[in-house]
Design a protein around this motif. Structure first.
Motif, PDB file in Angstrom:
ATOM      1  N   VAL A 167      30.712 -22.857 -55.889  1.00 18.69           N
ATOM      2  CA  VAL A 167      31.043 -23.642 -54.709  1.00 18.69           C
ATOM      3  C   VAL A 167      31.921 -24.846 -55.060  1.00 18.69           C
ATOM      4  N   ALA A 168      31.497 -25.661 -56.022  1.00 24.13           N
ATOM      5  CA  ALA A 168      32.269 -26.856 -56.374  1.00 24.13           C
ATOM      6  C   ALA A 168      33.466 -26.532 -57.258  1.00 24.13           C
TER       7      ALA A 168
ATOM      8  N   ILE B 263      27.907 -33.467 -56.514  1.00 19.64           N
ATOM      9  CA  ILE B 263      29.101 -32.695 -56.870  1.00 19.64           C
ATOM     10  C   ILE B 263      29.544 -31.809 -55.709  1.00 19.64           C
ATOM     11  N   VAL B 264      28.584 -31.142 -55.080  1.00 17.94           N
ATOM     12  CA  VAL B 264      28.893 -30.247 -53.953  1.00 17.94           C
ATOM     13  C   VAL B 264      29.410 -31.041 -52.768  1.00 17.94           C
ATOM     14  N   TRP B 265      28.818 -32.202 -52.505  1.00 17.66           N
ATOM     15  CA  TRP B 265      29.251 -33.022 -51.369  1.00 17.66           C
ATOM     16  C   TRP B 265      30.689 -33.503 -51.549  1.00 17.66           C
ATOM     17  N   VAL B 266      31.051 -33.921 -52.768  1.00 17.65           N
ATOM     18  CA  VAL B 266      32.425 -34.359 -53.044  1.00 17.65           C
ATOM     19  C   VAL B 266      33.387 -33.190 -52.900  1.00 17.65           C
ATOM     20  N   ALA B 267      33.009 -32.030 -53.419  1.00 17.08           N
ATOM     21  CA  ALA B 267      33.870 -30.848 -53.307  1.00 17.08           C
ATOM     22  C   ALA B 267      34.057 -30.453 -51.845  1.00 17.08           C
ATOM     23  N   ARG B 268      33.007 -30.598 -51.061  1.00 10.75           N
ATOM     24  CA  ARG B 268      33.074 -30.270 -49.638  1.00 10.75           C
ATOM     25  C   ARG B 268      34.040 -31.201 -48.914  1.00 10.75           C
ATOM     26  N   ARG B 269      33.979 -32.495 -49.223  1.00  7.27           N
ATOM     27  CA  ARG B 269      34.884 -33.460 -48.589  1.00  7.27           C
ATOM     28  C   ARG B 269      36.331 -33.173 -48.965  1.00  7.27           C
TER      29      ARG B 269
ATOM     30  N   LEU C 176      34.328 -34.168 -68.946  1.00  9.75           N
ATOM     31  CA  LEU C 176      33.272 -34.194 -67.950  1.00  9.75           C
ATOM     32  C   LEU C 176      33.168 -35.571 -67.303  1.00  9.75           C
ATOM     33  N   ARG C 177      33.074 -35.596 -65.999  1.00  5.31           N
ATOM     34  CA  ARG C 177      32.758 -36.833 -65.308  1.00  5.31           C
ATOM     35  C   ARG C 177      31.278 -37.138 -65.507  1.00  5.31           C
ATOM     36  N   PRO C 178      30.870 -38.402 -65.348  1.00  3.06           N
ATOM     37  CA  PRO C 178      29.459 -38.750 -65.565  1.00  3.06           C
ATOM     38  C   PRO C 178      28.496 -37.913 -64.733  1.00  3.06           C
ATOM     39  N   ILE C 179      28.839 -37.642 -63.460  1.00  2.00           N
ATOM     40  CA  ILE C 179      27.942 -36.883 -62.600  1.00  2.00           C
ATOM     41  C   ILE C 179      27.848 -35.427 -63.077  1.00  2.00           C
TER      42      ILE C 179
ATOM     43  N   ARG D 138      21.813 -25.104 -47.019  1.00  2.00           N
ATOM     44  CA  ARG D 138      22.630 -24.998 -45.810  1.00  2.00           C
ATOM     45  C   ARG D 138      24.094 -25.302 -46.126  1.00  2.00           C
ATOM     46  N   ILE D 139      24.336 -26.354 -46.931  1.00  2.00           N
ATOM     47  CA  ILE D 139      25.702 -26.711 -47.312  1.00  2.00           C
ATOM     48  C   ILE D 139      26.331 -25.596 -48.139  1.00  2.00           C
ATOM     49  N   LEU D 140      25.579 -25.049 -49.090  1.00  2.00           N
ATOM     50  CA  LEU D 140      26.106 -23.977 -49.938  1.00  2.00           C
ATOM     51  C   LEU D 140      26.479 -22.753 -49.106  1.00  2.00           C
ATOM     52  N   ARG D 141      25.634 -22.429 -48.162  1.00  2.00           N
ATOM     53  CA  ARG D 141      25.918 -21.272 -47.306  1.00  2.00           C
ATOM     54  C   ARG D 141      27.194 -21.500 -46.505  1.00  2.00           C
TER      55      ARG D 141
END
Length: 250
Positions: free
Chosen positions: A162-163, A232-238, A176-179, A89-92
C-alpha cells in the motif's frame, strides 16, 4: 478457577483464534471488488475482537491470574478492535484505488491461504500434543507464534503493497526515514517474539516468567508496529490523493 472440563475448551479456542483472524482478513481483503462488503467486514472485525477481549479476560481471571493481567489483555484486544479496524478500512480503500483488483486480490488471498495452511497445521499439532489444564503455557506460546505470522503479513501488506516502501533497498542504502526505521524495528521485534514463542511451544512445561516476558514483548511490538505503520500509510494516502487532485483537469 477453570475446571478440568473447561480448560480444554479454552485451549481449543486459543488454538483456533489466530486462524479466525486470518479468515477475517480473507473476507476483508478477498472481496476488494465488492464495495458493499467493506463496512460489514469491519463490523465483523470489531465484534470479533470485543468478544475476544471479554472472553480472554474472563478466562484468565478464572484461571486465577492477577486482575491487572486480564485488564492488560482486555485493553490490548479493544485497541486491536478499534485501531486495527481503522487501519484495515484504510488499507482496503487504498488497495481498491491501486492497480488491478483481480491481480491484487489473487496475490493477497494466495499469501493468506499459505499462512492459514501453516496455522491449521499448528492447530493439529497443538491438539495432538494435548489440551489439558497443564497445557496452557505451551498452547499460549503456540497461539502467539501463529498470530505473529498473520500480524507480520498485515504490516508488510501495509508498508510494501500500500505505502510502496522498498524496505530492502532503503535499509541497504541507509535511506530509511525515522518512522520507517521504527516500523522495521518493531516488526523485527514481533518476528523475534514469534520465533521465541515457537521455541517455548515446543517445551512440555515452559516457565511462566518466560511466557510473560515474551508475551509482553509481543504486545509491545504489535502496538509499536501499528503506530509506525499507520503513520506511513496515512502519509502515502495523502500523497496519492494530492497527486490525483493535481492530475484532475481544472
Amino acid at each position: 478457577m477453570i475446571s478440568h472440563a473447561g480448560a480444554p475448551m479454552f485451549h481449543v479456542e486459543m488454538l483456533v483464534f489466530p486462524i479466525s483472524i486470518s479468515l477475517n482478513w480473507l473476507y476483508i481483503f478477498g472481496t476488494l471488488d465488492a464495495p458493499a462488503v467493506g463496512t460489514r467486514a469491519i463490523c465483523i472485525w470489531v465484534v470479533f475482537w470485543v468478544y475476544q477481549a471479554v472472553f480472554s479476560a474472563a478466562a484468565m481471571w478464572a484461571r486465577g491470574q492477577p486482575l491487572y493481567e486480564g485488564l492488560v489483555f482486555m485493553s490490548f484486544f479493544l485497541f486491536t478492535a478499534t485501531a486495527f479496524g481503522w487501519l484495515i478500512r484504510i488499507l482496503r480503500e487504498e488497495l481498491r484505488a491501486l492497480g488491478s483488483l483481480d491481480t491484487t486480490t489473487s496475490r493477497i488471498t494466495t499469501r493468506l491461504l499459505e499462512i492459514m495452511g501453516l496455522q491449521a497445521a499448528l492447530v493439529v499439532i497443538g491438539l495432538t500434543r494435548g489440551i489439558g489444564r497443564n497445557a496452557y503455557g505451551r498452547i499460549a506460546a503456540a497461539s502467539m507464534f501463529s498470530l505473529s505470522l498473520t500480524m507480520t503479513w498485515l504490516f508488510s501488506l501495509a508498508i510494501i503493497d500500500v505505502a510502496g516502501v522498498d524496505a530492502t533497498a532503503a535499509a541497504t542504502q541507509l535511506q530509511l526515514r525515522p518512522i520507517e526505521a521504527g516500523a522495521l524495528f518493531f516488526i523485527g521485534l514481533l518476528v523475534l517474539a514469534g520465533l521465541a514463542s515457537y521455541v517455548i511451544s515446543e517445551q512440555a512445561r515452559p516457565k511462566d516468567s518466560t511466557i510473560y516476558t515474551v508475551g509482553y514483548t509481543y504486545v509491545l511490538s504489535i502496538v509499536g508496529a501499528y503506530f509506525c505503520t499507520a503513520r506511513i500509510v496515512w502519509v502515502a494516502r495523502r500523497k496519492r490523493r494530492s497527486k490525483v487532485s493535481d492530475d484532475l483537469p481544472a
